[in-house]
Enzyme design. Structure first.
Site, PDB file in Angstrom:
ATOM      1  N   GLU A 134      39.208  -1.116  74.863  1.00 48.99           N
ATOM      2  CA  GLU A 134      40.265  -0.925  75.865  1.00 48.99           C
ATOM      3  C   GLU A 134      40.634   0.548  75.798  1.00 48.99           C
ATOM      4  OE1 GLU A 134      41.228  -3.265  77.873  1.00 48.99           O
ATOM      5  OE2 GLU A 134      40.271  -4.952  76.858  1.00 48.99           O
TER       6      GLU A 134
ATOM      7  N   CYS B 246      48.515   3.361  79.952  1.00 48.73           N
ATOM      8  CA  CYS B 246      47.109   3.433  80.367  1.00 48.73           C
ATOM      9  C   CYS B 246      46.902   2.801  81.739  1.00 48.73           C
ATOM     10  CB  CYS B 246      46.215   2.752  79.345  1.00 48.73           C
ATOM     11  SG  CYS B 246      46.698   1.053  79.026  1.00 48.73           S
TER      12      CYS B 246
HETATM   13  P1  NAD Z   1      43.147   7.553  69.881  1.00 47.57           P
HETATM   14  O1  NAD Z   1      41.815   7.332  70.461  1.00 47.57           O
HETATM   15  O2  NAD Z   1      43.508   8.905  69.416  1.00 47.57           O
HETATM   16  O3  NAD Z   1      43.362   6.594  68.612  1.00 47.57           O
HETATM   17  C1  NAD Z   1      43.295   5.196  68.718  1.00 47.57           C
HETATM   18  C2  NAD Z   1      43.154   4.594  67.327  1.00 47.57           C
HETATM   19  O4  NAD Z   1      41.874   4.935  66.786  1.00 47.57           O
HETATM   20  C3  NAD Z   1      44.180   5.084  66.316  1.00 47.57           C
HETATM   21  O5  NAD Z   1      44.600   3.997  65.531  1.00 47.57           O
HETATM   22  C4  NAD Z   1      43.377   6.060  65.481  1.00 47.57           C
HETATM   23  O6  NAD Z   1      43.872   6.239  64.164  1.00 47.57           O
HETATM   24  C5  NAD Z   1      42.030   5.390  65.457  1.00 47.57           C
HETATM   25  N1  NAD Z   1      40.898   6.264  65.137  1.00 47.57           N
HETATM   26  C6  NAD Z   1      40.776   7.604  65.319  1.00 47.57           C
HETATM   27  N2  NAD Z   1      39.552   8.019  64.917  1.00 47.57           N
HETATM   28  C7  NAD Z   1      38.883   6.918  64.480  1.00 47.57           C
HETATM   29  C8  NAD Z   1      37.575   6.699  63.955  1.00 47.57           C
HETATM   30  N3  NAD Z   1      36.709   7.698  63.807  1.00 47.57           N
HETATM   31  N4  NAD Z   1      37.219   5.444  63.619  1.00 47.57           N
HETATM   32  C9  NAD Z   1      38.083   4.415  63.791  1.00 47.57           C
HETATM   33  N5  NAD Z   1      39.344   4.562  64.269  1.00 47.57           N
HETATM   34  C10 NAD Z   1      39.734   5.811  64.608  1.00 47.57           C
HETATM   35  O7  NAD Z   1      44.172   7.009  70.973  1.00 47.57           O
HETATM   36  P2  NAD Z   1      45.761   7.107  70.934  1.00 47.57           P
HETATM   37  O8  NAD Z   1      46.136   8.524  71.194  1.00 47.57           O
HETATM   38  O9  NAD Z   1      46.289   6.427  69.728  1.00 47.57           O
HETATM   39  O10 NAD Z   1      46.161   6.209  72.186  1.00 47.57           O
HETATM   40  C11 NAD Z   1      46.212   6.704  73.494  1.00 47.57           C
HETATM   41  C12 NAD Z   1      44.997   6.268  74.281  1.00 47.57           C
HETATM   42  O11 NAD Z   1      44.918   4.856  74.286  1.00 47.57           O
HETATM   43  C13 NAD Z   1      45.067   6.660  75.740  1.00 47.57           C
HETATM   44  O12 NAD Z   1      43.804   7.116  76.169  1.00 47.57           O
HETATM   45  C14 NAD Z   1      45.429   5.363  76.443  1.00 47.57           C
HETATM   46  O13 NAD Z   1      45.050   5.328  77.791  1.00 47.57           O
HETATM   47  C15 NAD Z   1      44.695   4.380  75.601  1.00 47.57           C
HETATM   48  N6  NAD Z   1      45.240   3.019  75.768  1.00 47.57           N
HETATM   49  C16 NAD Z   1      44.479   2.083  76.413  1.00 47.57           C
HETATM   50  C17 NAD Z   1      44.976   0.791  76.598  1.00 47.57           C
HETATM   51  C18 NAD Z   1      44.156  -0.272  77.284  1.00 47.57           C
HETATM   52  O14 NAD Z   1      44.457  -1.431  77.089  1.00 47.57           O
HETATM   53  N7  NAD Z   1      43.142   0.052  78.063  1.00 47.57           N
HETATM   54  C19 NAD Z   1      46.241   0.476  76.117  1.00 47.57           C
HETATM   55  C20 NAD Z   1      46.981   1.447  75.481  1.00 47.57           C
HETATM   56  C21 NAD Z   1      46.462   2.716  75.310  1.00 47.57           C
END
Ligand code: NAD
Length: 501
Positions: free
Chosen positions: A241, A275
């Protein structure tokens, strides 16, 4: 969020309130060994959980729901402190989430129980059925913008399908995750079917490497690519997602006040950090100026701030302000007009409402996720152009359409390359648990919520039971000539020119 690490074995993650920097809580960072222990404990617990059956799991999930409901205000307070969002928004997040937990726990047996399917004329001697079984342990990796609603969209459905969960929340929102883990331990003591590992991306990577049976990832497309590459090593299945560049289409016959209200709510609520909100608006030429003037009036009334009665809070992730500022600077430098706000709206951790017009279509603010309270409004000649421009993006999460002609709205919805469409509302699907949620393209793949969300966290198992001998004995090393001749006749009858089909 701060990582304090004097030595790697005692690293602490400190969660802070983005409004004033005050500390919300502090937890040890889970390294690979700690994550492995959590997954091993979850694997043991998963057997117990599976053995509870649908009815037992429903009872425990309902007890968890009650525990969360009784503490809803306390949970909303933690969400509000970690994200900076007003307490009313945080409470709404809790309410919406519990609707899903309730639905998933009650509907799982209907969607996932073993069901007979037709075996076909040629196989009438067999009884065929399809069943859905849990994967085992699902690793959930979550974002910070809706730290309860978003991960629970995977957690509620995966638990209801019989899986155990190890949840790695965003490094910005560990307190929210720990609060729900505590509620689980009160509701279902002694069974770590749901547990939390705290840390940043390294802990997330450790979870992917810990041998979980499926990953549910929510976050940015860039991180999704890295997580998916790590999953590829073990062929671990994954549901993604990711972000969105969601568009609203306003037809000439739309209720303009309604469209304006939803554009402001979807684009600027939660400081635009949604999002599935609104980032782009395509308005039919004849109502463009009127729409823009009403939108400007409504947006200018918004007042971000730290209080419960402010319209929205600060940017939860401080560096997101820089992305918003960069996109605004580029757009203005390339000829866009700021009808409300502008580059100066980004200040002291907050971003005031911004409405832009005349933005070149290839500007970052038109193409990349902004994740701030910014709306780009474009005039379109007709609805065909609106559809074309809505689809002209790498993302494909959601879109909204405003028209009084509902048949036209449904027809337009069918042409949009997104996972969810709302007609005459924005985010209208969020509280309808039977509607699956997910995207396409850079917005990800797979579905949470709804029956598809329950199946997403299930392994499909087909069973064919031979109940009596076949009329034609073909699955044998001693096939008879007679049976083969008969088979050919049946073939032509069923599929050839002579047959009726
Ligand atoms: P992000 O991609 O920076 O991080 C998401 C998660 O991944 C965090 O818990 C982070 O610690 C973890 N992570 C980072 N590097 C990793 C790795 N190498 N391996 C495994 N895990 C790792 O995103 P964010 O800034 O926390 O959230 C914002 C983003 O999320 C926006 O792009 C938003 O649109 C999206 N989002 C999507 C939905 C949906 O349902 N489509 C819902 C909410 C947010």
């Amino acid at each position: 969020m701060t990582l304090i690490a004097d030595d790697p074995t005692s690293a602490q993650l400190v969660s802070t309130d983005p409004r004033d920097g005050s500390q919300v809580g502090s937890w040890p960072v889970a390294d690979q060994a700690a994550v492995d222990r959590a997954v091993a404990a979850a694997r043991d617990a998963a057997e117990w959980w599976h053995a509870q059956g649908f009815a037992g799991r429903k009872r425990h999930l309902q007890a968890w729901k009650t525990e969360i409901t009784e503490g809803a205000h306390a949970l909303a307070d933690v969400i509000s402190r970690e994200t900076g969002k007003p307490s009313g928004d945080a409470l709404l997040e809790v309410v919406l989430t519990l609707t899903h937990l309730d639905w998933a726990s009650k509907e799982a047996h209907k969607v996932l129980r073993r069901t007979k399917v037709p075996s076909g004329l040629a196989n009438i001697n067999q009884s065929a059925s399809v069943g859905y079984e849990p994967y085992g342990v699902v690793g959930v990796i979550g974002p910070w913008n809706y730290p309860f609603y978003t991960p629970m969209g995977s957690i509620s459905y995966a638990l209801s399908a019989g899986n155990a969960i190890v949840f790695k929340p965003s490094e910005l929102t560990p307190a929210t995750a720990k609060w729900i883990e505590d509620a689980w331990n009160r509701a279902v003591p002694g069974h770590p079917v749901f547990s939390v590992v705290v840390g940043d991306g390294a802990t997330g990577a450790a979870l992917v490497h810990a041998g979980v049976d499926k990953i549910a990832f929510t976050g940015s497309p860039g991180t999704a690519r890295k997580v998916m590459a790590a999953c590829a090593e073990r062929l671990t299945p994954i549901v993604v997602e990711a972000g969105g560049k969601d568009a609203m289409i306003v037809a000439a016959d739309a209720d303009l006040d309604a469209a304006v209200g939803f554009a402001v709510f979807g684009g600027m609520g939660n400081a635009g950090q949604t999002c599935a909100g609104v980032e782009r608006v395509f308005v039919e030429a004849s109502v463009h100026d009127e729409f823009l003037s009403r939108l400007a009036k409504a947006a200018a009334k918004l007042h971000p701030g730290p209080g419960a009665s402010d319209s929205y809070g600060p940017m939860t992730l401080a560096r997101q302000s820089d992305i918003v500022a960069r996109q605004l600077d580029e757009a203005i430098a390339r000829g866009a007009t700021a009808v409300v706000g502008g580059p100066d709206s980004v200040a002291d951790g907050y971003v005031g409402p911004v409405v832009l017009r005349d933005v070149p279509a290839d500007c970052a603010v038109s193409r990349e996720e902004t994740f701030g309270p910014v709306l780009v409004v474009d005039r379109v000649a007709d609805l065909d152009e609106a559809v074309r421009r809505t689809n002209d993006t790498d993302y494909g999460l959601t879109a909204s359409i405003f028209t009084k002609d509902l048949a036209k709205g449904r027809a337009l919805a069918a042409r949009l390359k997104v996972g969810a469409v709302t007609v005459n509302s924005v985010l209208g699907f969020a509280g309808i648990p039977s509607l699956p949620f997910g995207g396409r393209g850079d917005s990800g793949f797979g579905r949470i919520h709804g029956a598809d969300g329950l199946r997403e966290f299930s392994v499909v198992k087909s069973v064919a039971v031979q109940t009596r001998k076949p009329m034609l004995d073909l699955l044998t090393m001693d096939r008879s000539e007679k049976d083969m001749r008969m088979t050919e006749k049946v073939l032509h009858l069923l599929h050839g020119r002579r047959g009726k089909h």
